[in-house]
Design a protein around this motif. Sequence first.
Motif, PDB file in Angstrom:
ATOM      1  N   GLN A 174      52.769  49.173  17.389  1.00 38.19           N
ATOM      2  CA  GLN A 174      52.797  47.894  18.483  1.00 38.19           C
ATOM      3  C   GLN A 174      51.218  48.044  18.696  1.00 38.19           C
ATOM      4  O   GLN A 174      50.357  49.238  18.862  1.00 38.19           O
ATOM      5  N   PRO A 175      50.560  47.013  19.045  1.00 33.68           N
ATOM      6  CA  PRO A 175      49.101  46.893  19.152  1.00 33.68           C
ATOM      7  C   PRO A 175      48.980  47.425  20.784  1.00 33.68           C
ATOM      8  O   PRO A 175      49.727  47.206  21.776  1.00 33.68           O
ATOM      9  N   LEU A 176      47.816  47.887  21.137  1.00 35.39           N
ATOM     10  CA  LEU A 176      47.462  48.322  22.420  1.00 35.39           C
ATOM     11  C   LEU A 176      47.079  47.112  22.970  1.00 35.39           C
ATOM     12  O   LEU A 176      46.693  45.975  22.790  1.00 35.39           O
ATOM     13  N   PRO A 177      47.454  47.177  24.431  1.00 36.05           N
ATOM     14  CA  PRO A 177      47.387  46.161  25.331  1.00 36.05           C
ATOM     15  C   PRO A 177      45.638  45.720  25.202  1.00 36.05           C
ATOM     16  O   PRO A 177      44.993  46.684  25.328  1.00 36.05           O
ATOM     17  N   LEU A 178      45.423  44.668  25.563  1.00 35.34           N
ATOM     18  CA  LEU A 178      43.955  44.163  25.452  1.00 35.34           C
ATOM     19  C   LEU A 178      43.395  43.890  27.084  1.00 35.34           C
ATOM     20  O   LEU A 178      44.423  43.514  27.806  1.00 35.34           O
ATOM     21  N   THR A 179      42.476  44.332  27.315  1.00 39.66           N
ATOM     22  CA  THR A 179      41.856  43.876  28.639  1.00 39.66           C
ATOM     23  C   THR A 179      41.692  42.514  28.742  1.00 39.66           C
ATOM     24  O   THR A 179      41.172  41.881  27.567  1.00 39.66           O
ATOM     25  N   ALA A 180      41.779  41.930  29.686  1.00 42.65           N
ATOM     26  CA  ALA A 180      41.725  40.569  30.194  1.00 42.65           C
ATOM     27  C   ALA A 180      41.530  40.413  31.417  1.00 42.65           C
ATOM     28  O   ALA A 180      41.871  41.024  32.344  1.00 42.65           O
ATOM     29  N   GLU A 181      41.224  39.235  32.068  1.00 40.07           N
ATOM     30  CA  GLU A 181      41.040  38.740  33.501  1.00 40.07           C
ATOM     31  C   GLU A 181      42.455  38.583  33.939  1.00 40.07           C
ATOM     32  O   GLU A 181      43.165  37.922  33.020  1.00 40.07           O
ATOM     33  N   ALA A 182      42.848  38.874  35.232  1.00 42.83           N
ATOM     34  CA  ALA A 182      44.025  38.627  35.739  1.00 42.83           C
ATOM     35  C   ALA A 182      44.336  37.396  35.850  1.00 42.83           C
ATOM     36  O   ALA A 182      43.583  36.423  36.154  1.00 42.83           O
ATOM     37  N   PRO A 183      45.961  36.817  35.266  1.00 35.59           N
ATOM     38  CA  PRO A 183      45.939  35.368  35.500  1.00 35.59           C
ATOM     39  C   PRO A 183      45.984  35.192  36.921  1.00 35.59           C
ATOM     40  O   PRO A 183      46.096  35.743  37.838  1.00 35.59           O
ATOM     41  N   ALA A 184      45.786  33.889  37.142  1.00 33.55           N
ATOM     42  CA  ALA A 184      45.783  33.145  38.404  1.00 33.55           C
ATOM     43  C   ALA A 184      47.029  33.204  39.187  1.00 33.55           C
ATOM     44  O   ALA A 184      46.943  33.465  40.497  1.00 33.55           O
ATOM     45  N   TRP A 185      48.158  33.357  38.510  1.00 33.52           N
ATOM     46  CA  TRP A 185      49.472  33.661  39.507  1.00 33.52           C
ATOM     47  C   TRP A 185      49.630  34.832  40.043  1.00 33.52           C
ATOM     48  O   TRP A 185      49.914  35.291  41.172  1.00 33.52           O
ATOM     49  N   LEU A 186      48.865  36.005  39.238  1.00 33.24           N
ATOM     50  CA  LEU A 186      48.939  37.104  39.571  1.00 33.24           C
ATOM     51  C   LEU A 186      47.985  37.475  41.088  1.00 33.24           C
ATOM     52  O   LEU A 186      48.280  37.983  42.081  1.00 33.24           O
ATOM     53  N   ARG A 187      46.701  36.911  40.822  1.00 36.01           N
ATOM     54  CA  ARG A 187      45.685  37.037  41.678  1.00 36.01           C
ATOM     55  C   ARG A 187      46.187  36.327  42.949  1.00 36.01           C
ATOM     56  O   ARG A 187      46.187  36.650  44.057  1.00 36.01           O
ATOM     57  N   ALA A 188      46.728  35.126  42.720  1.00 28.85           N
ATOM     58  CA  ALA A 188      47.366  34.731  44.079  1.00 28.85           C
ATOM     59  C   ALA A 188      48.449  35.290  44.738  1.00 28.85           C
ATOM     60  O   ALA A 188      48.616  35.268  45.883  1.00 28.85           O
ATOM     61  N   GLU A 189      49.329  36.143  44.123  1.00 25.18           N
ATOM     62  CA  GLU A 189      50.355  36.769  44.687  1.00 25.18           C
ATOM     63  C   GLU A 189      49.649  37.787  45.721  1.00 25.18           C
ATOM     64  O   GLU A 189      49.866  38.179  46.581  1.00 25.18           O
ATOM     65  N   LEU A 190      48.732  38.598  45.071  1.00 28.93           N
ATOM     66  CA  LEU A 190      48.108  39.710  45.610  1.00 28.93           C
ATOM     67  C   LEU A 190      47.251  39.345  46.808  1.00 28.93           C
ATOM     68  O   LEU A 190      47.371  40.010  47.835  1.00 28.93           O
ATOM     69  N   ASP A 191      46.417  38.091  46.486  1.00 34.42           N
ATOM     70  CA  ASP A 191      45.844  37.624  47.621  1.00 34.42           C
ATOM     71  C   ASP A 191      46.745  37.356  48.841  1.00 34.42           C
ATOM     72  O   ASP A 191      46.304  37.440  50.077  1.00 34.42           O
ATOM     73  N   ALA A 192      47.865  36.642  48.549  1.00 36.15           N
ATOM     74  CA  ALA A 192      48.917  36.319  49.519  1.00 36.15           C
ATOM     75  C   ALA A 192      49.324  37.410  50.287  1.00 36.15           C
ATOM     76  O   ALA A 192      49.422  37.290  51.718  1.00 36.15           O
ATOM     77  N   TYR A 193      49.394  38.484  49.751  1.00 34.75           N
ATOM     78  CA  TYR A 193      50.190  39.767  50.448  1.00 34.75           C
ATOM     79  C   TYR A 193      49.104  40.359  51.204  1.00 34.75           C
ATOM     80  O   TYR A 193      49.489  40.858  52.314  1.00 34.75           O
ATOM     81  N   PHE A 194      47.752  40.528  50.753  1.00 33.04           N
ATOM     82  CA  PHE A 194      46.667  41.160  51.434  1.00 33.04           C
ATOM     83  C   PHE A 194      46.235  40.167  52.923  1.00 33.04           C
ATOM     84  O   PHE A 194      45.787  40.705  53.592  1.00 33.04           O
ATOM     85  N   ALA A 195      46.499  38.802  52.618  1.00 33.30           N
ATOM     86  CA  ALA A 195      46.219  38.106  53.666  1.00 33.30           C
ATOM     87  C   ALA A 195      47.347  38.218  55.002  1.00 33.30           C
ATOM     88  O   ALA A 195      47.230  37.767  55.877  1.00 33.30           O
ATOM     89  N   ASP A 196      48.704  38.303  54.369  1.00 33.27           N
ATOM     90  CA  ASP A 196      49.574  38.075  55.090  1.00 33.27           C
ATOM     91  C   ASP A 196      50.754  39.236  54.770  1.00 33.27           C
ATOM     92  O   ASP A 196      51.562  39.147  53.787  1.00 33.27           O
ATOM     93  N   PRO A 197      50.995  40.314  55.746  1.00 34.47           N
ATOM     94  CA  PRO A 197      51.724  41.804  55.177  1.00 34.47           C
ATOM     95  C   PRO A 197      53.290  41.088  55.127  1.00 34.47           C
ATOM     96  O   PRO A 197      54.035  41.949  54.397  1.00 34.47           O
TER      97      PRO A 197
END
Length: 226
Positions: A89-112
């Motif tokens: 299996q190929p190793l995971p590639l480094t990449a910029e986090a997708p928008a949907w994931l950044r949005a989830e984390l931003d929402a949680y840290f703004a509103d617990p």
Amino acid sequence: MVRRQQPDRTLYADDSRVYYSELPTPFGLIGVYWRDQQLIRVLLAPELPPKPWFAPVHAPKPQHKPAPSEDAMTQQARLSPRQLSLSRQPLPLTAEAPAWLRAELDAYFADPGYRFSCHIEPSGTVFQQRVWTLLAAIPPGNPLTYGALATLLGSSPRAIGNACRANPLPLRIPCHRVVAANGLGGFAGDRSGRLLAIKRWLLDHEAGLSPDHGAATPLSEQDRRP
């Protein structure tokens, strides 16, 4: 150049390419593995072992592949067909986090009280899956003890703690909301260091929310069975 230690083959549920990203949070960088619209694994402190493993996006291709040594061929011959398939299996590639994931984390840290909704398919034993289902139903700001969860599932506090430690998706499956009867308890096997400090930060972040804030659907009778 491949970075850090041997790959964790449990990341591969299918043949889709897996990516690794690091994102800033109020308590430091976290590492995430993801594919398509699915979150696969979260590392709350990627600087600690076991450290993330991945290949650079633009890794140079070798001009030639050296012949395998006799030791390497002997070791490969001992692998089962499943192990041999995973070893390719190929190793995971480094990449910029997708928008949907950044949005989830931003929402949680703004509103617990925010409840994550991104798709997950964690791999675990039947008992671990039941514990993780129960963790996902704990409202933010209202932690439960290991003993209380053990009573709900007809198990033991130690077994609950082991299942929490095996949780591959902290934050998304909020194992930080499980505490000891007389204190924080541990967190991912840590009882005094960086990870425990993150658990304390997360509990402080959610402190003061009402019991029904972000409450999930109650467990079914099947989920409650040990």
